[in-house]
Design an enzyme around this catalytic site. Structure first.
Site, mmCIF file in Angstrom:
data_model
loop_
_atom_site.group_PDB
_atom_site.id
_atom_site.type_symbol
_atom_site.label_atom_id
_atom_site.label_comp_id
_atom_site.label_asym_id
_atom_site.label_seq_id
_atom_site.Cartn_x
_atom_site.Cartn_y
_atom_site.Cartn_z
ATOM 1 N N ALA A 66 0.951 -1.132 -0.055
ATOM 2 C CA ALA A 66 0.060 0.076 -0.216
ATOM 3 C C ALA A 66 0.928 1.394 0.066
ATOM 4 O O ALA A 66 2.009 1.135 0.631
ATOM 5 C CB ALA A 66 -0.974 0.008 1.101
ATOM 6 N N GLY A 112 0.400 -4.839 0.873
ATOM 7 C CA GLY A 112 -0.790 -4.886 0.138
ATOM 8 C C GLY A 112 -0.571 -5.540 -1.323
ATOM 9 O O GLY A 112 -1.535 -6.137 -1.809
ATOM 10 N N GLU A 115 -1.022 -9.282 -0.485
ATOM 11 C CA GLU A 115 -2.309 -9.442 -0.026
ATOM 12 C C GLU A 115 -3.089 -9.389 -1.521
ATOM 13 O O GLU A 115 -4.069 -10.405 -1.585
ATOM 14 C CB GLU A 115 -2.687 -8.496 0.932
ATOM 15 N N GLU A 135 4.282 -5.153 7.235
ATOM 16 C CA GLU A 135 3.672 -4.389 8.230
ATOM 17 C C GLU A 135 4.170 -3.992 9.606
ATOM 18 O O GLU A 135 4.071 -2.772 10.135
ATOM 19 C CB GLU A 135 2.144 -4.369 8.228
HETATM 20 N N1 COA Z 1 4.585 2.906 -0.587
HETATM 21 C C1 COA Z 1 4.772 4.154 -1.165
HETATM 22 N N2 COA Z 1 6.095 4.283 -1.915
HETATM 23 C C2 COA Z 1 6.846 3.066 -1.864
HETATM 24 C C3 COA Z 1 6.651 1.919 -1.655
HETATM 25 C C4 COA Z 1 5.273 1.934 -0.781
HETATM 26 N N3 COA Z 1 5.031 0.736 -0.245
HETATM 27 N N4 COA Z 1 7.501 0.974 -2.011
HETATM 28 C C5 COA Z 1 8.362 1.626 -2.705
HETATM 29 N N5 COA Z 1 7.885 2.980 -2.881
HETATM 30 C C6 COA Z 1 8.879 4.068 -3.736
HETATM 31 C C7 COA Z 1 9.910 4.802 -2.893
HETATM 32 O O1 COA Z 1 9.607 5.523 -1.969
HETATM 33 C C8 COA Z 1 10.767 4.984 -3.900
HETATM 34 O O2 COA Z 1 10.198 6.447 -4.360
HETATM 35 P P1 COA Z 1 10.930 7.506 -4.635
HETATM 36 O O3 COA Z 1 11.926 7.199 -5.824
HETATM 37 O O4 COA Z 1 10.093 8.768 -5.011
HETATM 38 O O5 COA Z 1 11.805 7.870 -3.262
HETATM 39 C C9 COA Z 1 10.507 4.220 -5.195
HETATM 40 O O6 COA Z 1 9.288 3.308 -4.770
HETATM 41 C C10 COA Z 1 11.351 3.335 -5.427
HETATM 42 O O7 COA Z 1 11.889 2.572 -4.093
HETATM 43 P P2 COA Z 1 13.062 2.288 -3.345
HETATM 44 O O8 COA Z 1 12.732 2.051 -1.690
HETATM 45 O O9 COA Z 1 13.916 3.425 -3.666
HETATM 46 O O10 COA Z 1 13.615 1.001 -3.887
HETATM 47 P P3 COA Z 1 14.819 -0.104 -3.545
HETATM 48 O O11 COA Z 1 15.008 -1.314 -4.582
HETATM 49 O O12 COA Z 1 15.674 0.546 -2.636
HETATM 50 O O13 COA Z 1 13.842 -0.871 -2.131
HETATM 51 C C11 COA Z 1 11.809 -2.298 -1.366
HETATM 52 C C12 COA Z 1 12.825 -1.653 -2.770
HETATM 53 C C13 COA Z 1 10.801 -2.873 -1.879
HETATM 54 C C14 COA Z 1 12.577 -3.295 -0.390
HETATM 55 C C15 COA Z 1 11.459 -0.881 -0.626
HETATM 56 O O14 COA Z 1 10.722 0.113 -1.681
HETATM 57 C C16 COA Z 1 10.535 -1.046 0.421
HETATM 58 O O15 COA Z 1 10.733 -1.434 1.463
HETATM 59 N N6 COA Z 1 9.315 -0.649 0.249
HETATM 60 C C17 COA Z 1 8.292 -0.562 1.040
HETATM 61 C C18 COA Z 1 7.643 -2.015 1.402
HETATM 62 C C19 COA Z 1 6.652 -2.108 2.513
HETATM 63 O O16 COA Z 1 6.927 -1.974 3.615
HETATM 64 N N7 COA Z 1 5.323 -2.363 1.934
HETATM 65 C C20 COA Z 1 4.268 -2.347 2.846
HETATM 66 C C21 COA Z 1 3.420 -1.186 2.959
HETATM 67 S S1 COA Z 1 2.069 -1.513 4.185
#
Ligand code: COA
Length: 260
Positions: A66, A112, A115, A135
């Site tokens: 999400a 999400g 999910e 989460e």
């Molecule tokens: N919500 C909002 N933005 C998100 C996102 C999320 N769940 N997951 C990734 N993004 C965005 C990042 O903020 C980044 O945006 P920016 O370039 O404007 O800063 C872009 O997507 C790329 O992500 P980034 O984190 O730079 O990539 P990465 O390869 O370093 O890491 C992940 C990949 C998936 C490990 C990391 O993005 C992450 O941990 N995301 C969140 C996962 C999460 O907790 N999801 C559950 C949400 S309830």
């Protein structure tokens, strides 16, 4: 219909829906959830769509969760509403569609994203896929059905560990858990899903819709799955597909089912 964050393409009986926010790793904001609802509804209503495949755009992510930026400042009420609305609009909606839905998990499926994949009828993953419910690392719990569907699919102990550690599992482990049915190289993912879809399409869409209802009944509070099965089984006898399927068998020819 035209969407901003979602692509929908129809070909040979299959509608492929692609979540298209690659710069945000296809994170689900509220607009995207609404658009996905509309795209799924449109595909389900289309007589010619026999199978729906959902995937993420780009090579990195199915859906990274999400959209955290959207709910970071929510109150208790807003948080509850977010989960309730999302579940009704997308996650429960997809699970209960009578058109089969395959998740083609092409990369990160987190929060999400996992999910959503779990709401689909089954999942196929590319070898680079990583799945998890992170989460609790954000101080929240899965709110789009993850605490219910993950234990259904992998068992309570594994689900507990995944949710408590907030860790990710790779495609191989997801396969060994039964979370995904197949693992292939990324460039073969959609072709494999299409192949499975072609096998599904040879069968009665009407019967498949009733089978989905009966299978899902096992996981719904207050429903006796066996009773639902009996009812749906009986209903099949009143369908043109049943007449065609049984007649074709007795006439030693392939069935040509009338459709949804
Ligand atoms: N919500 C909002 N933005 C998100 C996102 C999320 N769940 N997951 C990734 N993004 C965005 C990042 O903020 C980044 O945006 P920016 O370039 O404007 O800063 C872009 O997507 C790329 O992500 P980034 O984190 O730079 O990539 P990465 O390869 O370093 O890491 C992940 C990949 C998936 C490990 C990391 O993005 C992450 O941990 N995301 C969140 C996962 C999460 O907790 N999801 C559950 C949400 S309830």
């Amino acid at each position: 219909m035209n969407y901003e964050n979602v692509l929908s393409e129809f070909q040979n009986g299959i509608t492929t829906i692609t979540i298209n926010r690659p710069k945000k790793l296809n994170a689900l904001n509220s607009d995207t959830i609404q658009e996905l609802h509309d795209a799924f509804e449109e595909a389900d209503n289309n007589e010619d769509t026999k199978v729906i495949i959902i995937t993420g755009s780009g090579e990195k992510a199915f859906v990274a969760g999400a959209d955290i930026s959207e709910f970071a400042h929510f109150s208790v009420n807003e948080g509850g509403q977010l989960a309730a609305q999302g579940q009704a609009l997308l996650f429960d909606f997809v699970e209960n569609l009578s058109t089969p839905v395959i998740a083609a998990v092409n990369g990160f499926a987190l929060g999400g994203g996992l999910e959503l994949a779990m709401s689909c009828h089954f999942r196929v993953a590319s070898s680079n896929a990583r799945m998890g419910l992170p989460e609790t690392s954000l101080g929240v719990i899965p709110g789009y059905g993850g605490t219910q569907r993950l234990p259904q699919l992998v068992g309570k102990g594994r689900a507990m560990e995944m949710i408590m550690t907030a860790g990710m599992i790779d495609a191989k482990q997801a396969f060994s858990y039964g979370l995904v049915n197949h693992v292939v190289e990324q460039d073969e993912l959609l072709a494999l899903c299409d192949k499975i879809a072609s096998k599904i399409m040879k069968n009665s869409s009407v019967a498949i819709g009733k089978a989905i209802k009966a299978i899902n009944a096992n996981y719904k509070d207050g429903k006796d799955g066996y009773k639902v099965e009996i009812k749906q089984f009986g209903k099949c006898f009143g369908t043109e597909d049943f007449v065609e399927g049984t007649t074709a068998f007795l006439e030693k020819r392939k069935a040509d089912f009338p459709g949804k």
